[in-house]
Design a protein around this motif. Structure first.
Motif, PDB file in Angstrom:
ATOM      1  N   THR A 122       0.820  -1.210   0.000  1.00  0.00           N
ATOM      2  CA  THR A 122       0.000   0.000   0.000  1.00  0.00           C
ATOM      3  C   THR A 122       0.852   1.257   0.000  1.00  0.00           C
ATOM      4  O   THR A 122       0.328   2.347  -0.153  1.00  0.00           O
ATOM      5  N   PHE A 123       2.161   1.105   0.188  1.00  0.00           N
ATOM      6  CA  PHE A 123       3.056   2.250   0.248  1.00  0.00           C
ATOM      7  C   PHE A 123       3.249   2.857  -1.130  1.00  0.00           C
ATOM      8  O   PHE A 123       3.558   2.162  -2.091  1.00  0.00           O
ATOM      9  N   THR A 124       3.063   4.174  -1.197  1.00  0.00           N
ATOM     10  CA  THR A 124       3.529   4.951  -2.336  1.00  0.00           C
ATOM     11  C   THR A 124       4.206   6.189  -1.764  1.00  0.00           C
ATOM     12  O   THR A 124       3.827   6.666  -0.680  1.00  0.00           O
ATOM     13  N   ASN A 125       5.167   6.705  -2.477  1.00  0.00           N
ATOM     14  CA  ASN A 125       5.872   7.894  -2.005  1.00  0.00           C
ATOM     15  C   ASN A 125       4.919   9.084  -1.891  1.00  0.00           C
ATOM     16  O   ASN A 125       5.043   9.900  -0.987  1.00  0.00           O
ATOM     17  N   GLU A 126       3.951   9.165  -2.784  1.00  0.00           N
ATOM     18  CA  GLU A 126       2.993  10.279  -2.752  1.00  0.00           C
ATOM     19  C   GLU A 126       2.155  10.246  -1.474  1.00  0.00           C
ATOM     20  O   GLU A 126       1.981  11.263  -0.811  1.00  0.00           O
ATOM     21  N   ILE A 127       1.637   9.072  -1.144  1.00  0.00           N
ATOM     22  CA  ILE A 127       0.836   8.934   0.081  1.00  0.00           C
ATOM     23  C   ILE A 127       1.697   9.237   1.304  1.00  0.00           C
ATOM     24  O   ILE A 127       1.274   9.951   2.225  1.00  0.00           O
ATOM     25  N   PHE A 128       2.911   8.700   1.322  1.00  0.00           N
ATOM     26  CA  PHE A 128       3.829   8.895   2.437  1.00  0.00           C
ATOM     27  C   PHE A 128       4.176  10.376   2.627  1.00  0.00           C
ATOM     28  O   PHE A 128       4.086  10.907   3.735  1.00  0.00           O
ATOM     29  N   GLN A 129       4.540  11.061   1.546  1.00  0.00           N
ATOM     30  CA  GLN A 129       4.913  12.473   1.639  1.00  0.00           C
ATOM     31  C   GLN A 129       3.736  13.337   2.101  1.00  0.00           C
ATOM     32  O   GLN A 129       3.900  14.222   2.933  1.00  0.00           O
ATOM     33  N   LYS A 130       2.558  13.077   1.558  1.00  0.00           N
ATOM     34  CA  LYS A 130       1.364  13.838   1.939  1.00  0.00           C
ATOM     35  C   LYS A 130       1.061  13.663   3.429  1.00  0.00           C
ATOM     36  O   LYS A 130       0.773  14.636   4.137  1.00  0.00           O
ATOM     37  N   ALA A 131       1.126  12.437   3.905  1.00  0.00           N
ATOM     38  CA  ALA A 131       0.853  12.165   5.321  1.00  0.00           C
ATOM     39  C   ALA A 131       1.894  12.837   6.216  1.00  0.00           C
ATOM     40  O   ALA A 131       1.557  13.332   7.303  1.00  0.00           O
TER      41      ALA A 131
END
Length: 125
Positions: A24-33
């Motif tokens: 479920t990890f994406t860099n976009e999701i991680f950076q936004k969070a």
């Protein structure tokens, strides 16, 4: 008969060791969070790892119990870029982030009390 037994064995192995796993990890999701200051729990797993299977079950329950925490997961073997980005060298690694910073990390931990206590502590501070 031998071919049937071999086929059954391989099907069982596939079902037992990770057929239900996912990334479920994406860099976009991680950076936004991170920008939003969320608490993030990231788990690195591998298909054959029995500890990873325990962690997945525990973290799936934690996801229900801590709705304000973002839980992300990735398959260690097939995601070299994520491993490099997060500096994760071992499967069964759980990494905790808060306010855009890493605040904890463990390898091979599947102790519910310890993991839940750490998440609760992060929620309180």
């Amino acid at each position: 008969m031998k071919k049937i037994l071999i086929t059954i064995f391989f099907l069982w192995c596939s079902a037992s060791f990770g057929a239900d796993k996912y990334t479920t990890f994406t860099n976009e999701i991680f950076q936004k969070a991170q920008v939003e200051g969320k608490i993030i729990v990231i788990n690195s797993w591998d298909r054959w790892c029995p500890v990873c299977k325990k962690q997945k079950k525990l973290l799936n329950q934690a996801k229900k119990d801590f709705e304000d925490v973002l839980f992300l997961t990735f398959e260690h073997k097939n995601n070299k870029e994520i491993r490099k980005l997060l500096n994760i060298h071992h499967f069964s690694t759980i990494v905790f982030y808060k306010n855009g910073k890493e605040v904890g990390r463990g390898i091979g931990d599947s102790n519910k009390t310890r993991i839940y206590s750490f998440i609760k502590k992060l929620n309180e501070t």
